[in-house]
Enzyme design. Structure first.
Site, PDB file in Angstrom:
ATOM      1  N   ASP A  80      -2.519   1.403 -12.067  1.00 50.90           N
ATOM      2  CA  ASP A  80      -1.465   0.768 -11.279  1.00 50.90           C
ATOM      3  C   ASP A  80      -2.040  -0.504 -10.674  1.00 50.90           C
ATOM      4  O   ASP A  80      -3.259  -0.625 -10.466  1.00 50.90           O
ATOM      5  CB  ASP A  80      -0.955   1.691 -10.174  1.00 50.90           C
ATOM      6  N   GLU A 138      -1.379  -3.742  -7.628  1.00 51.03           N
ATOM      7  CA  GLU A 138      -0.658  -4.333  -6.503  1.00 51.03           C
ATOM      8  C   GLU A 138      -0.743  -5.844  -6.673  1.00 51.03           C
ATOM      9  O   GLU A 138      -1.788  -6.375  -7.083  1.00 51.03           O
ATOM     10  CB  GLU A 138      -1.273  -3.906  -5.164  1.00 51.03           C
ATOM     11  N   HIS A 178       1.816  -3.440   0.559  1.00 50.30           N
ATOM     12  CA  HIS A 178       0.551  -2.801   0.177  1.00 50.30           C
ATOM     13  C   HIS A 178      -0.556  -2.956   1.213  1.00 50.30           C
ATOM     14  O   HIS A 178      -1.629  -2.382   1.051  1.00 50.30           O
ATOM     15  CB  HIS A 178       0.065  -3.317  -1.180  1.00 50.30           C
ATOM     16  N   HIS A 186       1.876   3.122  -2.020  1.00 53.26           N
ATOM     17  CA  HIS A 186       1.831   1.670  -2.178  1.00 53.26           C
ATOM     18  C   HIS A 186       0.417   1.141  -2.045  1.00 53.26           C
ATOM     19  O   HIS A 186       0.208   0.007  -1.606  1.00 53.26           O
ATOM     20  CB  HIS A 186       2.778   0.971  -1.209  1.00 53.26           C
ATOM     21  N   ASP A 233      -1.047   5.402  -5.775  1.00 55.82           N
ATOM     22  CA  ASP A 233       0.018   5.502  -6.768  1.00 55.82           C
ATOM     23  C   ASP A 233      -0.537   5.908  -8.131  1.00 55.82           C
ATOM     24  O   ASP A 233       0.138   6.594  -8.910  1.00 55.82           O
ATOM     25  CB  ASP A 233       0.756   4.174  -6.883  1.00 55.82           C
TER      26      ASP A 233
END
Length: 695
Positions: free
Chosen positions: A500, A502, A550, A642, A647
């Site tokens: 994942d 951000e 985030h 987040h 995540d």
């Protein structure tokens, strides 16, 4: 051919055939009647009757199909997905499907089946528990063992009344005798951190969630590490289990070890330096002979360099071995207030919505001790404590009115023990542990302060509202040419990398990655030791709106590597694995842009848990990460949501539960899953634009 279509499509084709057949039958009947009458003037009337009858039949069949689809087909599909989740993903609980009221006994039968399965599992677990109990000690021995475990255990009601406690809990809370059942917990522990943690867990609505806190005893202001977990989550005021532990002895042991190691370096460094100095002043060519002299000089120089290098490396890595964990600033400030009030000091404590990476016990002890010593040098005992964000750090200030503190006196205080009986833990060792310093400075006219920088992990705040991502699908990422060998592999035989990112925003063509995390799944299990997690310097400012999601600021990524370095590291980490992500096209768009920078291609096979969720649960369901985790009984901690690693772990746990469900549907190989995902691609595009909420 028909068996490859889903239930709703087959029902639609059935009603379409019924409408066509009815219209054909009416048309034939009207045609035969017109032929028998042999009256050409009636032809327009017969045509009008046929048109009206055809439209009426089409409308009636469409209406009945809609009712059948909404009240029969969709509930059946939802019941099937919920049964599959309970059969293959170990999801417990009865099945509740409000739209299944027209299915007769099907919903009660499905619910009974699910409950029977859960009862069977529970019965098996109970059988194992009984067998384990039979092999264990008697009840009295178990109670004695529980009372002597080194961790304090408290069981409290939703009103914070004590229901259970053990011996170590009594000792840790500094109570005189037993605390007493049905007594209020806040008679023994300060209420601030406990109330806040309880409220956070209740608001999360997750019975499996836990919260780590710092709490302080009412008597003696003793700071304890605690973990809270709710019980009886169905009530509005659920009770909780609170485990307590004191790390003072562990810290003392570690401090002694560190002190010994530092002494070894110091005692070896000095003679090495003396020998080197001696040979530097020794004139060349004198006794000892030149060959011996050169050899000795070389060896002594190597010894001094090695010791210096080891000492530097030791100093750089000292903080890695200490138990620096994430601590809420509110918990730390509450403990500091308690310690200062216990010492007879008046403390005005500010608020700070921060999560700090520090040893809260040591920081509280250091600041409280220095405050007491400052108060002893002057009249008055009022202090003001502030904790503010300062770039990549958090600045803690202890402010008082009066004369400044001399630097020499502060240095003397830092060399003295903070706690009686633990001489190894001094102010200087605390600063060394946290790789920081403390200094006095003027604060305002007539005021002075001690400044202590601490490493800030991230901002704390309310969980932000989900933000929809832009969804861009490119199914050529799953091209057969690239995945030809993988297509024939069984799902459980593949290695997966779940990841994942951000980012600075939601536009892959313009924004940049600020954090990327990944975990590996091998042989159907997540490998705990194989984790990729790093911040990325985007070489551009991070918008405040993204930071709110985030928690990553410009200061946090200032010294982080850029995407060129991180991209190559991640490419190596994911080499030879199937990439898995939630809404993978969004993350892959960023990785595609990085391919030119790193001179490598991300040509891995890819699976998207959004599409897998739609395949298994139907395209009418919500497929956000929160919805999928809730559907599969997965807990996402409040602090981890987040964040890239939080995540990622949630997506990996969801994927591990989706795998057996896919196999239960008959999709045994990667190629079979790929074919089914492609069949759903057209239906999922608009759905994802409406439902995806993971940023």
């Amino acid at each position: 051919m028909l068996d490859r279509l889903n239930l709703r499509v087959r029902i639609l084709l059935f009603f379409a055939a019924l409408a066509v057949g009815a219209n054909v039958a009416v048309s034939i009947g009207l045609f035969l009647a017109y032929r028998r009458l042999s009256a050409p003037e009636l032809l327009p009337a017969f045509q009008q009757v046929g048109l009206v009858a055809g439209l009426a039949i089409l409308g009636l069949v469409t209406w009945i199909w809609y009712l059948f689809d909404a009240n029969v087909a969709l509930p059946i599909i939802r019941l099937a997905s919920k049964l599959r989740a309970r059969a293959h993903a170990a999801v417990d609980g009865a099945i509740e499907e409000p739209t299944a009221r027209y299915l007769g006994d099907l919903e009660p039968a499905a619910s009974a089946t699910a409950l029977t399965l859960a009862e069977t599992r529970n019965a098996l677990a109970e059988s194992v528990a009984r067998e384990t109990s039979r092999l264990s000690s008697e009840k009295a021995r178990l109670e004695a063992l529980l009372s002597d475990v080194p961790v304090g255990v408290l069981l409290c009601s939703g009103d914070h009344q004590l229901v259970f406690y053990n011996g170590p809990a009594t000792d840790l809370m500094n109570t005189a005798g037993a605390p007493g059942l049905d007594r209020n917990l806040f008679d023994y522990l300060r209420d601030g951190p406990i109330r806040h943690a309880h409220q956070r867990l209740v608001e999360a609505g997750d019975p499996d969630a836990a919260s780590d806190i710092l709490c302080t005893t009412v008597v003696g202001a003793r700071v304890l590490a605690a973990r809270m977990r709710l019980i009886g989550g169905e009530t509005t005021k659920p009770g909780y289990v609170l485990t307590l532990r004191d790390v003072t002895s562990a810290l003392a042991s570690y401090a002694r070890r560190e002190a010994l190691l530092a002494e070894v370096f110091d005692r070896v460094r000095r003679p090495a330096a003396n020998l080197q100095t001696l040979f530097e002043v020794l004139p060349p060519g004198t006794c000892p002979p030149p060959d011996v002299e050169r050899a000795l000089r070389q060896e002594v120089g190597g010894l001094a360099a090695a010791i210096t290098d080891l000492g530097a490396r030791h100093d750089e890595s000292r903080h890695d071995g200490w138990p620096l964990s994430i601590t809420r600033a509110s918990d730390l400030l509450d403990g500091l207030r308690a310690r200062m009030e216990q010492a007879g000091l008046s403390a005005e404590i500010g608020e700070a919505p921060l999560l700090l990476r520090c040893n809260g016990f040591e920081v509280i002890g250091l600041v409280a001790t220095l405050a007491a010593r400052v108060a002893a040098r002057r009249t008055g005992n009022h202090f003001r404590v502030t904790l503010t964000e300062d770039g990549t750090e958090a600045m803690l200030r202890l402010v008082w009115q009066g004369a400044p503190l001399p630097v020499g006196l502060l240095e003397d205080w830092l060399g003295e023990p903070l706690e009686p009986g633990v001489p190894e833990v001094t102010g200087r060792t605390v600063l060394s542990t946290h790789t920081t310093e403390i200094w006095p400075e003027p604060a305002a006219p007539g005021e002075n302060a001690l400044c202590l920088p601490l490493r800030a992990a991230r901002r704390a705040g309310r969980r932000p509202r989900p933000i929809p991502r832009a969804v861009v699908y490119d199914f050529e990422l799953l091209s057969k040419a690239r995945n030809e060998k993988v297509a024939e592999a069984r799902l459980e035989d593949l290695t997966y990398v779940v990841f994942d990112t951000e980012t600075t925003g939601l536009m892959p063509s313009q924004d940049e990655i600020v954090q990327i995390a990944a975990v590996r799944i091998v042989n159907g299990r997540r490998v705990e030791a194989e984790v990729f997690d790093t911040l990325v310097n985007p070489r551009r400012p991070i918008p405040p709106s993204s930071t709110e999601v985030h928690g990553i600021t410009d200061a946090m990524v200032a010294d982080a590597p850029d995407m060129t370095e991180v991209g190559r590291q991640f490419h190596k980490f994911a080499e030879g694995a199937v990439l898995v992500a939630h809404n993978a096209p969004f993350d892959m768009e960023f990785l595609r842009r990085a391919e030119l920078l790193i001179d490598r291609r991300f040509d891995n096979p890819i699976l998207d848990t959004v599409l897998l969720s739609a395949v298994l649960f139907g395209q009418t369901e919500v497929h956000s990460l929160d919805a999928l985790a809730h559907r599969l009984g997965i807990t996402i901690p409040e602090e981890a949501r987040h964040t890239a690693i939080g995540d990622t772990v949630a997506t990996a746990d969801a994927f591990l539960k989706l795998l057996p469900m896919l196999q239960g549907r008959g999709f045994e190989t990667f190629g079979a899953v790929l074919s089914e995902v492609r069949r759903h691609g057209r239906l999922l595009k608009d759905l994802n634009e409406a439902n995806l909420t993971d940023a």
